[in-house]
Design an enzyme around this catalytic site. Structure first.
Site, short mmCIF file in Angstrom:
data_model
loop_
_atom_site.label_atom_id
_atom_site.label_comp_id
_atom_site.label_asym_id
_atom_site.label_seq_id
_atom_site.Cartn_x
_atom_site.Cartn_y
_atom_site.Cartn_z
N SER A 45 0.84 -1.19 0.00
CA SER A 45 0.00 0.00 0.00
C SER A 45 0.88 1.24 0.00
CB SER A 45 -0.92 0.01 1.22
OG SER A 45 -1.60 1.24 1.30
N LYS A 84 31.81 2.44 1.09
CA LYS A 84 32.02 2.07 2.49
C LYS A 84 33.12 1.02 2.58
CE LYS A 84 29.80 -0.20 6.42
NZ LYS A 84 28.58 -0.87 6.93
N ILE A 352 20.16 -5.71 5.78
CA ILE A 352 20.00 -5.97 4.35
C ILE A 352 20.70 -7.27 3.96
CG2 ILE A 352 20.63 -5.12 2.05
CD1 ILE A 352 19.97 -2.31 3.02
#
Length: 516
Positions: A45, A84, A352
């Protein structure tokens, strides 16, 4: 193979929830099953926001998107990303201390003996050189330099890896583009009801606020902390780890940032937890992860905002969480990914990465509609082990602190509690073997390898009581000279490497439009 009435193959995958987890799963599974007759539908949504805090990754993310045909430069440009090389820990050992946990190796092994034993002997001889001086990744990070690793490194001294800082919402948008180009169907709607089969309690379908019903064979829950399918519908249960990981809240805020972005994530110890700082091209991400048992939301906000001398882009947002994991990542015909599967604080940027490994396990153990219990059990065992190994690595950071106790040095008692608390037996075994013999214990399904453990042990001055006696066979002068040569080789490369900001300016622009 010809289909028959008895064909039990999966034909419809339904992913509930978008965001980083949902769209990573959709893009990766669509590519993996590109030529298979499998439909993938994602229901989300647009009225429901995502957490969107995770902006730091580990190097596995690069292999993930490269498998979908995206280059590092593609992703840096699309997400406002920076490079990084590792994480810099400030004040964790004690106030004023700092060290980098890099993505790379330390020194050179000799005669089958690991480098850290030679480093330990040099320390015993009085030369207490930081172990980071033998790591190209750590040294580049400390100097604010960046270059891509050599494809054919001349020695282990040249071996390092890198990851990305990126805007998580822009990365999810990129994954959505890849997924939809591959044929994933997106439905913008709220789920109003989850329908279970009467005979076995499996998920049959979900009803939407549009009046439609979506059926599926396999459901992937990416609905965040809520766990709409895995918990609210299937009542899977949760294993609470808050007695080891005390932090249960975070305040997150974006700021303008100043100066060139450093090629590392900054994490700084605070009175009741720690603060992150993550550089992007168009802004900085900041946050304070803290224990509500040791400070108030108002005090935490004052610490966070008081540490930033730049314009904030919005009011700090509070996130509450319960560290731990679902008792089963896979229950019946539902697999949880991302926050729906559990949460470990973002200290080592593992959120992640755990999505990535979850997706890989789905591919490895992809079921048919019988959902053989041996397949489900193996998935759950692999997931449990991986979560526990990451948990132990994070707990080590707290357990090893030497921040001074009260009065004055630890006003909340947070750090003293962490230092004195009992820890999981699996972690205690690792620490004991390391202290006794400088030995690394390597378990199945571990995200962090030996160099990462060395970085944390050394950074917190948790060092072995002895080194491998074979290194005593080296003449002290020769050993000192050999290690000095290693440091010189690293320093020469660092001196010749351009600044990280120059790399970003040359390759990663144009500056993207910041995500709303």
């Amino acid at each position: 193979m010809q289909e028959t009435a008895q064909d039990r193959r999966i034909r419809d995958i339904v992913i509930v929830g978008g965001g980083t987890a949902g769209w990573m799963a959709a893009a990766s599974l669509r590519r993996h099953f590109a030529s298979a007759p499998i439909n993938i539908t994602l229901v989300e949504s647009s009225e429901i926001g995502t957490i969107g805090v995770g902006e730091a990754t580990i190097p596995t993310i690069r292999r993930f998107y490269q498998a979908m045909g995206l280059s590092d430069i593609d992703v840096l440009r699309a997400t406002g990303g920076t490079c990084k090389l590792g994480i810099r820990f400030n004040d964790w050992l004690k106030p004023g201390s700092s060290f980098v946990h890099p993505f790379g190796l330390y020194g050179q092994d000799l005669n089958g003996v690991a480098f850290h034993h030679y480093w330990m002997r040099l320390r015993a001889l009085g030369e207490k050189v930081p172990v980071g001086d033998y790591s190209l990744g750590a040294s580049l990070a400390a100097a604010g330099k960046f270059t891509t690793p050599s494809r054919d490194p001349p020695s282990s001294l040249s071996v390092f890896d890198w990851a990305l800082h990126f805007d998580a919402s822009l990365f999810a948008k990129l994954m959505r583009q890849v997924a939809e180009q591959g044929g994933v169907r997106r439905i913008d709607a709220r789920i109003t009801k989850v329908n279970l089969r009467g005979e076995d309690g499996f998920i049959e379908s979900v009803d939407l606020d549009t009046g439609a019903t979506v059926t599926g064979d396999l459901f992937i829950d990416c609905s965040g902390f809520r766990g709409l399918l895995i918990e609210e519908a299937l009542h899977t249960g949760y294993e609470d780890w808050s007695h080891w990981l005390l932090c249960d809240r975070a305040l997150a805020v974006q700021s303008e940032g100043k100066g060139d972005p450093p090629p590392y994530t900054d994490v700084t110890a605070r009175p009741a937890g720690w603060q992150w700082r993550i550089p992007l091209q168009h802004r900085y991400g900041n946050g304070y992860v803290y224990s509500s048992r040791h400070t108030t939301d108002e005090e935490a906000r004052a610490v966070l905002v008081g540490s930033l001398d730049e314009r904030l882009l919005h009011e700090p947002r509070r996130i509450t969480f319960n560290p731990g994991r679902r008792l089963k990542a896979w229950n019946k015909n539902c697999i949880a990914l991302g926050l729906a599967s559990g949460f470990l604080e973002p200290l080592e940027s593992t959120s992640i990465a755990l999505i990535e490994t979850g997706i890989e396990k789905i591919k490895l153990l992809f079921p048919n509609r019988d959902f053989d219990p041996c397949v489900v059990d193996e998935f759950n065992e692999m997931s449990r082990l991986e979560f526990e190994r990451v948990r132990d690595f994070i707990i080590l950071h707290y357990k090893a602190n030497q921040r001074p106790g009260t009065p004055g040095g630890d006003p909340t008692g947070f750090w003293t509690h962490c230092r004195e608390m009992s820890i999981p037996d699996t972690l205690q075994k690792k620490i004991d073997l390391w202290k006794a013999r400088g030995h690394f214990v390597r378990y199945r399904w571990e995200m962090f390898s030996q160099p990462s453990w060395l970085a944390i042990y050394a950074g917190f001055e948790m060092l072995p009581e002895s080194y491998d006696p074979s290194v005593d066979g080296f003449d002290a002068g020769q050993l000192s000279g050999a290690l000095a040569e290693m440091r010189r080789a690293v320093a020469e490369v660092v001196a010749a490497t351009p600044a990280h900001g120059d790399f970003i300016e040359q390759y990663a622009r144009p500056r993207p439009v910041a995500a709303e």
